[in-house]
Design an enzyme around this catalytic site. Structure first.
Site, PDB file in Angstrom:
ATOM      1  N   THR C  46      63.366 -14.292  66.595  1.00 32.77           N
ATOM      2  CA  THR C  46      63.038 -13.855  67.951  1.00 32.77           C
ATOM      3  C   THR C  46      64.338 -13.513  68.667  1.00 32.77           C
ATOM      4  O   THR C  46      65.348 -14.224  68.529  1.00 32.77           O
ATOM      5  CB  THR C  46      62.197 -14.887  68.723  1.00 32.77           C
ATOM      6  OG1 THR C  46      61.923 -14.348  70.039  1.00 32.77           O
ATOM      7  CG2 THR C  46      62.889 -16.222  68.874  1.00 32.77           C
ATOM      8  N   GLU C  47      64.317 -12.398  69.401  1.00 31.32           N
ATOM      9  CA  GLU C  47      65.579 -11.815  69.860  1.00 31.32           C
ATOM     10  C   GLU C  47      66.259 -12.628  70.942  1.00 31.32           C
ATOM     11  O   GLU C  47      67.425 -12.393  71.234  1.00 31.32           O
ATOM     12  CB  GLU C  47      65.371 -10.363  70.308  1.00 31.32           C
ATOM     13  CG  GLU C  47      64.359 -10.166  71.395  1.00 31.32           C
ATOM     14  CD  GLU C  47      62.970  -9.839  70.857  1.00 31.32           C
ATOM     15  OE1 GLU C  47      62.592 -10.363  69.788  1.00 31.32           O
ATOM     16  OE2 GLU C  47      62.257  -9.062  71.535  1.00 31.32           O
TER      17      GLU C  47
END
Lengths: 217, 230, 217, 230
Positions: C46-47
């Site tokens: 997840t960024e």
């Protein structure tokens, strides 16, 4: 080391103000640390990835993973931090170094520094020197006033490849403390027993002398 | 040698912020957003601020307090999807908003914190985010010049700190904090806990203290930091 | 959620091969994770700074400092790692993401993706979408085949501002699996009960049909 | 979900290196230099290599074994001051050497590892290191284009690792390792200790496992890693 060099290094240590972040170059600058009190509030930076350098350790007490940029086995102090090489130079280039002390082959009257290459004789690479010279908030040089052959290292212009242009603010030598000003080299202090005229004779550029006899160190 | 102590009072640190300043604020959603420093900036009242932050939090939370108080004239960000109030201000022309690709915003801040003038990137070529940007050819291909970002002040939230300002973050509260902590003239950090010098292991430091100017310990954690109930 | 959407998501989950590093976009892509076995070897990214995403937690068990890019309270698994936003997108742009699954407003026959802005109606900012779309090694889209008004989302050309050009390899919809090929959209599979002709009718560009009836999902 | 296991035999990982490859090697002096992987590359024998490393270690140590074995045709580095043998090879024209400012080498590698095409910097302007470099004007000032560096393979030394390849470094053995671990098509890491999945805290990871392709545990630590007696 000669007594004059020792006094030069002790004098340079007084350049460090409380609270500063400082990088001491390889060679004589590293020895400045020996003249700081054990409770002096300062943060020493080494470009291979440490802030808060502690004392150098003898081989039998050394940590194989803990060196400074000159390869000396150093230690940590409470509050030391380790980081990678990109972060280390991020500190340097973004202006977080208050002061760096470097060695020199030549310094020019406008503050150019040459300290990394002698064409045909010595070219080991520039290492971290360019960034320290170009980006520390204040750059001072520690050097003998003349080379082994007696030739002045303070010159009107550098003849060797430059490390950085117009970066040097002050030079500590075994004869004098000299500032780089808009009008060139200016004598600030002399080593005890050295006259302003002797300093001027050993300098290959005009030297602005103070009106009164300068302080000695 | 010993390392200097940078602990201070929050109001005194925030008082240095002036009208027209550019302020970076850490955080991605609630985690890592320096809620207490933001409240202090609201109390301080500096206006005409340019805020650099990944997002605008949610209505009534975090940086939205600055928006509601009319202190923000410009917002450099990546996504406002969770704050309809901020979108409303943008659409009404009350704040100017500059959208960046998220990783490019991160790189621009990191470049500013690293003394790098710009990065060259192919991100966004062929989209409207490329419009108006300087282009440099390398090896026959176009690249966009993404200039470094720096701020007058950065507001940082850390989990733990020592008095010299060495910081450690926890979980996804790290996000933009270590980058912004490099990229401002004056870095103000709030920490949930301040431990004695030496209690934060040198290998575990996420932001080295040399980047930090002022450190404030949070005496208690307000409800601003709690899990958001949806 | 409709049964067709559920089957689309379950089908998309089979796109994930063992050992992949995968980023699942906000919305339907996030739900793909519900169709992976608990011991399936995959690393979810997840960024906002986490590799190794674990299950979503209810509010009473949530960690206030641990969310995914969509704001959901997630958890870690053994081997998770946290990192800053620059490092997170370094992974994306340097090609360490094997696969990303994204939502879409429009996909064109040459693989252009529009999923971030509807001028005058919806412009919350692009977030991490451009870099995911432009740099993941494989980009697939999960979307309803048509919008709420029944208009096709798969078009000869996008009319909305682009997220990235020519990035989409495959589209999973509630009617079909469609690949982007050099000759345009190609039907790969259909939802059980949907005919190739129905898919073609709901697609605003030529659709290459397989010679034999395609598999269903 | 569970994370894949990347443990492998050193010789099998090194066997993928081919003649003509570009190889990044971590380390600044002895700390962080992957001595065991270098020995394996000597045994493997791949030739015509371009080596990217901060320094060339010292005579008879680390990367100097590759130089003595005639495997290196080009060296991208910052400083060879401690290896007179490497300087001799350079002066004799037996290897080509490209010197970078140390922080610029770090940035170029990090850019390669970050999918950034180049950084713009004013470092070295007015010196011979600026010669031959592309110049871009920004705000009326010249900046040097410093292109990203990537490698076919990176050889990394870590203190601790888990089977997924999450890495942690110790003390000044970190240096270039986290940067190079981002910047190669194939990243091979040696670790002094491999702990079970979950035993390396997620907040304490220095290099995330997604960057690492192959991981080898060092069964014993050779004398190559010891304190250098001068």
């Amino acid at each position: 080391m000669s007594s004059a060099k020792n006094r030069m290094i002790a004098r340079a240590a007084r350049e460090i103000a409380p609270g500063m972040v400082v990088n001491l170059g390889i060679g004589m600058p590293t020895k400045v640390v020996n003249h700081l009190a054990s409770d002096f509030p300062v943060c020493l930076h080494t470009e291979n990835g440490l802030t808060g350098i502690g004392p150098v350790l003898p081989p039998e007490r050394a940590d194989r993973n803990l060196i400074d940029a000159g390869g000396a086995y150093v230690s940590t102090i409470p509050g030391s931090a380790f980081f990678d090489s990109a972060t280390s130079f991020a500190m340097v280039r973004s202006g977080r170094l208050d002061l760096t002390m470097l060695g020199a082959f030549e310094v020019s009257a406008n503050g150019d520094l040459a300290n990394w290459k002698i064409p045909g004789k010595f070219s080991p690479g520039v290492g971290g020197g360019i960034e320290l010279a170009q980006k520390a908030r204040r750059v001072v040089v520690l050097t003998t006033h003349t080379d082994r052959a007696g030739a002045p290292k303070l010159k009107q212009q550098c003849t060797l490849p430059l490390t950085a242009c117009g970066c040097v603010a002050r030079v500590f030598t075994d004869m004098a403390v000299i500032d780089i000003t808009e009008r060139g080299f200016a004598l600030i202090e002399t080593l005890e027993g050295i006259s302003p005229g002797e300093v001027a004779n050993a300098t290959d550029a005009p030297l602005i002398l103070p009106e009164a006899p300068p302080p000695t160190f | 040698m010993k390392l200097p102590d940078k602990r201070c009072r929050i109001d005194q640190a925030i008082a240095t912020i002036r009208d027209g300043d550019t302020v970076m604020i850490g955080g991605f959603g609630v985690p890592g957003t320096p809620m207490t420093l933001i409240r202090a900036l609201v109390a301080h009242g500096a206006r005409d601020l340019t805020i650099i932050k990944n997002d605008a939090n949610e209505p009534g939370m975090g940086v939205d307090h600055l928006l509601r108080n009319g202190q923000v004239s410009r917002l450099i960000t990546t996504h406002l999807g969770l704050n309809s109030h901020a979108i409303g201000l943008m659409n009404a022309g009350d704040i100017r908003v500059e959208f960046n690709a998220q990783g490019i915003l991160a790189e621009r801040i990191r470049a500013g914190g690293s003394g790098i003038c710009a990065v060259l990137s192919d991100i966004g070529i062929g989209t409207e985010l490329a419009q108006g940007k300087q282009v440099v050819e390398m090896a026959g291909k176009p690249h966009l010049v993404e200039p470094a970002l720096r701020a007058d002040v950065a507001l940082i939230h850390a989990d733990r700190a020592d008095p010299f300002g060495n910081l450690a973050y926890v979980a996804t509260a790290r996000n933009f904090n270590p980058l912004m902590a490099m990229a401002a003239r004056c870095v103000i950090a709030e920490a949930e806990t301040v431990v004695p010098l030496g209690a934060l292991a040198a290998d575990a430091v996420h932001t080295a203290g040399v980047f930090v100017d002022h450190l404030a310990e949070l005496k208690e954690l307000s409800g601003d930091y709690a899990v958001v109930q949806r």
